[in-house]
Design an enzyme around this catalytic site. Structure first.
Site, PDB file in Angstrom:
ATOM      1  N   TRP A 171      11.994  -2.114   2.523  1.00  0.00           N
ATOM      2  CA  TRP A 171      11.663  -1.236   3.646  1.00  0.00           C
ATOM      3  C   TRP A 171      10.301  -0.566   3.506  1.00  0.00           C
ATOM      4  O   TRP A 171       9.738  -0.114   4.498  1.00  0.00           O
ATOM      5  CB  TRP A 171      12.729  -0.136   3.784  1.00  0.00           C
ATOM      6  CG  TRP A 171      12.993   0.634   2.531  1.00  0.00           C
ATOM      7  CD1 TRP A 171      13.992   0.419   1.632  1.00  0.00           C
ATOM      8  CD2 TRP A 171      12.231   1.731   2.015  1.00  0.00           C
ATOM      9  NE1 TRP A 171      13.899   1.308   0.583  1.00  0.00           N
ATOM     10  CE2 TRP A 171      12.840   2.122   0.796  1.00  0.00           C
ATOM     11  CE3 TRP A 171      11.108   2.424   2.452  1.00  0.00           C
ATOM     12  CZ2 TRP A 171      12.349   3.179   0.027  1.00  0.00           C
ATOM     13  CZ3 TRP A 171      10.613   3.475   1.690  1.00  0.00           C
ATOM     14  CH2 TRP A 171      11.237   3.841   0.491  1.00  0.00           C
ATOM     15  N   ASN A 172       9.745  -0.495   2.291  1.00  0.00           N
ATOM     16  CA  ASN A 172       8.599   0.395   2.097  1.00  0.00           C
ATOM     17  C   ASN A 172       7.258  -0.182   2.555  1.00  0.00           C
ATOM     18  O   ASN A 172       6.329   0.566   2.815  1.00  0.00           O
ATOM     19  CB  ASN A 172       8.520   0.850   0.638  1.00  0.00           C
ATOM     20  CG  ASN A 172       8.496  -0.303  -0.342  1.00  0.00           C
ATOM     21  OD1 ASN A 172       8.794  -1.447  -0.008  1.00  0.00           O
ATOM     22  ND2 ASN A 172       8.144  -0.002  -1.580  1.00  0.00           N
ATOM     23  N   LYS A 195      15.432 -11.897   6.068  1.00  0.00           N
ATOM     24  CA  LYS A 195      16.360 -10.770   6.163  1.00  0.00           C
ATOM     25  C   LYS A 195      15.544  -9.505   5.907  1.00  0.00           C
ATOM     26  O   LYS A 195      15.234  -9.152   4.774  1.00  0.00           O
ATOM     27  CB  LYS A 195      17.473 -10.906   5.124  1.00  0.00           C
ATOM     28  CG  LYS A 195      18.265  -9.617   4.834  1.00  0.00           C
ATOM     29  CD  LYS A 195      18.934  -9.047   6.062  1.00  0.00           C
ATOM     30  CE  LYS A 195      19.693  -7.762   5.705  1.00  0.00           C
ATOM     31  NZ  LYS A 195      18.792  -6.587   5.491  1.00  0.00           N
ATOM     32  N   PRO A 196      15.150  -8.793   6.992  1.00  0.00           N
ATOM     33  CA  PRO A 196      14.369  -7.565   6.799  1.00  0.00           C
ATOM     34  C   PRO A 196      15.262  -6.420   6.346  1.00  0.00           C
ATOM     35  O   PRO A 196      16.487  -6.452   6.504  1.00  0.00           O
ATOM     36  CB  PRO A 196      13.807  -7.296   8.199  1.00  0.00           C
ATOM     37  CG  PRO A 196      14.826  -7.884   9.129  1.00  0.00           C
ATOM     38  CD  PRO A 196      15.399  -9.075   8.420  1.00  0.00           C
ATOM     39  N   GLY A 253      12.951  -5.937  -4.246  1.00  0.00           N
ATOM     40  CA  GLY A 253      13.884  -4.821  -4.199  1.00  0.00           C
ATOM     41  C   GLY A 253      14.252  -4.368  -5.596  1.00  0.00           C
ATOM     42  O   GLY A 253      13.528  -4.610  -6.564  1.00  0.00           O
ATOM     43  N   SER A 254      15.405  -3.748  -5.714  1.00  0.00           N
ATOM     44  CA  SER A 254      15.814  -3.167  -6.987  1.00  0.00           C
ATOM     45  C   SER A 254      16.232  -4.244  -7.980  1.00  0.00           C
ATOM     46  O   SER A 254      16.665  -5.343  -7.610  1.00  0.00           O
ATOM     47  CB  SER A 254      16.983  -2.199  -6.772  1.00  0.00           C
ATOM     48  OG  SER A 254      18.180  -2.922  -6.480  1.00  0.00           O
ATOM     49  N   GLU A 275      10.702  -9.911  -7.202  1.00  0.00           N
ATOM     50  CA  GLU A 275       9.799  -8.784  -7.463  1.00  0.00           C
ATOM     51  C   GLU A 275      10.669  -7.547  -7.455  1.00  0.00           C
ATOM     52  O   GLU A 275      11.099  -7.087  -6.400  1.00  0.00           O
ATOM     53  CB  GLU A 275       8.699  -8.725  -6.401  1.00  0.00           C
ATOM     54  CG  GLU A 275       7.515  -7.875  -6.823  1.00  0.00           C
ATOM     55  CD  GLU A 275       7.594  -6.472  -6.294  1.00  0.00           C
ATOM     56  OE1 GLU A 275       7.990  -5.574  -7.082  1.00  0.00           O
ATOM     57  OE2 GLU A 275       7.266  -6.257  -5.123  1.00  0.00           O
ATOM     58  N   LEU A 276      10.946  -7.017  -8.653  1.00  0.00           N
ATOM     59  CA  LEU A 276      11.991  -6.020  -8.827  1.00  0.00           C
ATOM     60  C   LEU A 276      11.405  -4.644  -9.166  1.00  0.00           C
ATOM     61  O   LEU A 276      10.269  -4.355  -8.843  1.00  0.00           O
ATOM     62  CB  LEU A 276      12.977  -6.512  -9.886  1.00  0.00           C
ATOM     63  CG  LEU A 276      13.533  -7.928  -9.623  1.00  0.00           C
ATOM     64  CD1 LEU A 276      14.459  -8.379 -10.747  1.00  0.00           C
ATOM     65  CD2 LEU A 276      14.244  -7.994  -8.280  1.00  0.00           C
ATOM     66  N   ARG A 303       0.574   6.886  -2.468  1.00  0.00           N
ATOM     67  CA  ARG A 303       0.732   5.956  -1.344  1.00  0.00           C
ATOM     68  C   ARG A 303       2.189   5.944  -0.914  1.00  0.00           C
ATOM     69  O   ARG A 303       3.100   5.804  -1.725  1.00  0.00           O
ATOM     70  CB  ARG A 303       0.282   4.546  -1.739  1.00  0.00           C
ATOM     71  CG  ARG A 303      -1.207   4.315  -1.670  1.00  0.00           C
ATOM     72  CD  ARG A 303      -1.558   2.830  -1.733  1.00  0.00           C
ATOM     73  NE  ARG A 303      -1.033   2.179  -2.924  1.00  0.00           N
ATOM     74  CZ  ARG A 303      -1.617   2.228  -4.105  1.00  0.00           C
ATOM     75  NH1 ARG A 303      -2.741   2.904  -4.279  1.00  0.00           N
ATOM     76  NH2 ARG A 303      -1.088   1.596  -5.140  1.00  0.00           N
ATOM     77  N   CYS A 309       6.691   0.164  -5.398  1.00  0.00           N
ATOM     78  CA  CYS A 309       7.088  -0.365  -6.706  1.00  0.00           C
ATOM     79  C   CYS A 309       5.959  -0.269  -7.713  1.00  0.00           C
ATOM     80  O   CYS A 309       6.199  -0.310  -8.926  1.00  0.00           O
ATOM     81  CB  CYS A 309       7.566  -1.798  -6.564  1.00  0.00           C
ATOM     82  SG  CYS A 309       6.331  -2.911  -5.855  1.00  0.00           S
ATOM     83  N   GLU A 406      12.741   5.114 -12.183  1.00  0.00           N
ATOM     84  CA  GLU A 406      11.732   5.016 -11.134  1.00  0.00           C
ATOM     85  C   GLU A 406      11.989   6.123 -10.113  1.00  0.00           C
ATOM     86  O   GLU A 406      13.065   6.190  -9.516  1.00  0.00           O
ATOM     87  CB  GLU A 406      11.809   3.643 -10.469  1.00  0.00           C
ATOM     88  CG  GLU A 406      10.656   3.336  -9.544  1.00  0.00           C
ATOM     89  CD  GLU A 406      10.673   1.893  -9.064  1.00  0.00           C
ATOM     90  OE1 GLU A 406       9.597   1.370  -8.746  1.00  0.00           O
ATOM     91  OE2 GLU A 406      11.770   1.290  -9.020  1.00  0.00           O
ATOM     92  N   GLU A 483       3.706 -13.463  -6.584  1.00  0.00           N
ATOM     93  CA  GLU A 483       3.285 -13.550  -5.190  1.00  0.00           C
ATOM     94  C   GLU A 483       1.790 -13.263  -5.137  1.00  0.00           C
ATOM     95  O   GLU A 483       1.276 -12.476  -5.924  1.00  0.00           O
ATOM     96  CB  GLU A 483       4.067 -12.561  -4.319  1.00  0.00           C
ATOM     97  CG  GLU A 483       5.544 -12.887  -4.254  1.00  0.00           C
ATOM     98  CD  GLU A 483       6.329 -11.937  -3.362  1.00  0.00           C
ATOM     99  OE1 GLU A 483       7.179 -12.419  -2.609  1.00  0.00           O
ATOM    100  OE2 GLU A 483       6.099 -10.720  -3.431  1.00  0.00           O
TER     101      GLU A 483
END
Length: 500
Positions: A171-172, A195-196, A253-254, A275-276, A303, A309, A406, A483
């Site tokens: 979401w960020n 899947k957003p 995500g997490s 990407e965690l 930011r 992340c 985090e 990525e």
């Protein structure tokens, strides 16, 4: 003119211009058509700065997800056969449209995510750069042709798309993350199901419509891109990961969710990019330029109100400059302006939801109770929305949750260290290794840090590391794969060796 899928479901758009609100698809995109969820259900998307509902969005379920995969699988052979130059030109056109619509998209990012408009504009530019980069990479998928060392035959090494891909975005950064995943997938020749995030699906839908329109205009298969918003991630990801037609999973995500998805992906041996989570150290050494270090600290920490992340999470400062750095950082935080992202002058927006504020408040209170000193902030402002004031703490015990977890909020805990070795030990004292930052004027130290700090990315004397042309990703519990850069498209390609 209204886009397909846009509906009269806007409840409150104080932060979203009506001309933008009228063009936001709120349905499910399957095989080139926007439609309601099969169940007919919807979920609300709210402005975190006001808590007021913006839109009702179609709530996809298992059959919607499988419909989307059927469309992607049906488009796979045709999309794979499209000439690389044509895929490149498609993505270039998408880049140009995103750039031309910067203000509209930025307003949408701010409305559903809360970040200040200046940051939203920067995110749009960042996302567009990924689309442009992978438009250029589409025609640069190198193979190999050579005589075998034995001299008995020739060897060919060919690259081909892995196949239909499931892309799960956070979401960020709602436009940056779809661009960072969709652009290399399409460039490589892979159709996608997106899947957003439930909290910010609107920007994804807006960009997906731009891509869909370009595909249709060029006579390309519309099933190349499909979007299934849902209030239940499992109802979408579970059936898709169990379907052998799916060949690739990319998730941001997490770490906890990523680990569960990896287990599901193992059933069909899917290619995965993960990407965690992160817990980024921000190292400041005695020889650092403190003005630069403070400027970089604010950039790396604040930011999206700290909700990234790659946000600096632990400020590890060498003892000789710790007091001065903390004083200057506190003064810099005092100059920040908390407010609605659409308001002029705002530099810090809200957190994404109430639970996020509650958690930040909890870990700060625990630290203060344990003896940490709150230099500024440490509370919520008296206004509607999910806000938390920018906060600096020092005298922080590195064993506190404020340091070990985090934060995902506008909080900067300062921990002091003595020797370089001690600083590196503190930096590495976490299961995560996504990014680290270091401020020093010693080139030899930079080289030592590059080899000793356990991280996928290292920012030296700068508070930003992300770039479309560079590999983005972490080590340890921070993920698998990369990525961005040349490495990003490799995640969507298989290698075939031919012995002639």
């Amino acid at each position: 003119m209204r886009l397909p899928g846009a509906r009269d479901t806007v409840r409150m758009t104080t932060s979203l211009p009506p001309t933008v609100a009228a063009h936001v698809p709120t349905e499910i995109l399957v095989d080139g058509s926007w439609r309601p969820a099969r169940s007919g259900r919807t979920f609300e998307v709210a402005d975190p700065a006001t808590t007021q509902t913006l839109f009702d969005v179609a709530d996809g379920g298992e059959q919607d997800a499988l419909d989307a995969l059927t469309a992607a699988d049906g488009a796979s052979a045709e999309w794979r056969a499209v000439a690389p130059r044509q895929r490149a030109e498609l993505l270039r056109a998408v880049f140009e449209t995103i750039t031309a619509r910067t203000e509209d998209i930025a307003a949408l990012v701010t409305a559903e995510g809360g970040k200040p408009l200046a940051e939203s504009r920067a995110e749009v530019a960042y996302a567009a750069d990924y689309v442009r980069w992978y438009s250029e990479q589409a025609v640069r998928l190198d193979g190999l042709a050579r005589r075998a060392p034995s001299g008995t035959n020739h060897q060919l090494v060919l690259r081909r798309p892995v196949g239909p891909a499931l892309l799960i975005t956070p979401w960020n950064f709602p436009i940056a993350m779809i661009a960072r995943k969709v652009a290399p997938a399409l460039s490589a020749g892979c159709p996608v199901v997106v899947k957003p995030a439930q909290l910010t699906p609107l920007t994804t839908a807006f960009v997906a419509e731009i891509i869909r329109a370009e595909l249709v205009e060029r006579g390309m298969p519309a099933g190349v891109i499909n979007v299934v918003p849902s209030s239940s991630a499992r109802s979408v990801s579970g059936p898709l990961l169990a379907d052998p037609r799916l060949r690739k999973l990319s998730f941001t995500g997490s770490t906890e969710v990523g680990a569960s998805l990896l287990k599901l992906a193992s059933e069909h041996i899917l290619r995965t990019s993960m990407e965690l989570g992160g817990n980024a150290p921000f190292l400041v050494f005695d020889d650092a330029d403190l003005d630069d270090a403070v400027e970089g600290a604010v950039a790396a920490k604040m930011r999206n109100a700290g909700q990234t992340c790659v946000a600096a999470n632990r400020f590890l400062v060498q003892r000789g400059v710790a007091d001065e750095f903390t004083t200057r950082l506190t003064a810099a935080f005092e100059r920040l302006v908390v407010g609605h992202g659409a308001e002029t002058g705002t530099t810090v927006g809200p957190l994404i939801e109430k639970s996020a504020v509650d958690r930040v408040e909890e870990v700060v209170a625990q630290a203060a109770d344990a003896g940490a000193r709150v230099r500024i902030g440490g509370d919520r402002p008296d206004r509607p929305g999910y806000f938390y004031n920018p906060t600096v703490l020092d005298r922080v015990d590195p064993a506190l949750r404020l340091v070990t977890e985090e934060i995902f909020g506008p909080v900067a805990p300062v921990v002091t260290f003595g020797s370089e070795a001690e600083g590196v030990e503190l930096a590495n004292g976490t299961p995560f290794g996504l990014v680290a930052y270091a401020y020093t004027r010693d080139v030899a130290r930079v080289l030592r840090l590059a080899e000793s700090v356990e991280t996928g990315m290292l920012g030296v004397n700068r508070g930003m590391v992300s770039d479309a042309s560079a590999p983005f990703g972490g080590v340890k519990a921070s993920g698998l794969g990369r990525e961005g850069g040349e490495a990003g498209i490799e995640e969507y390609l298989e290698t075939t060796y031919v012995a002639l």
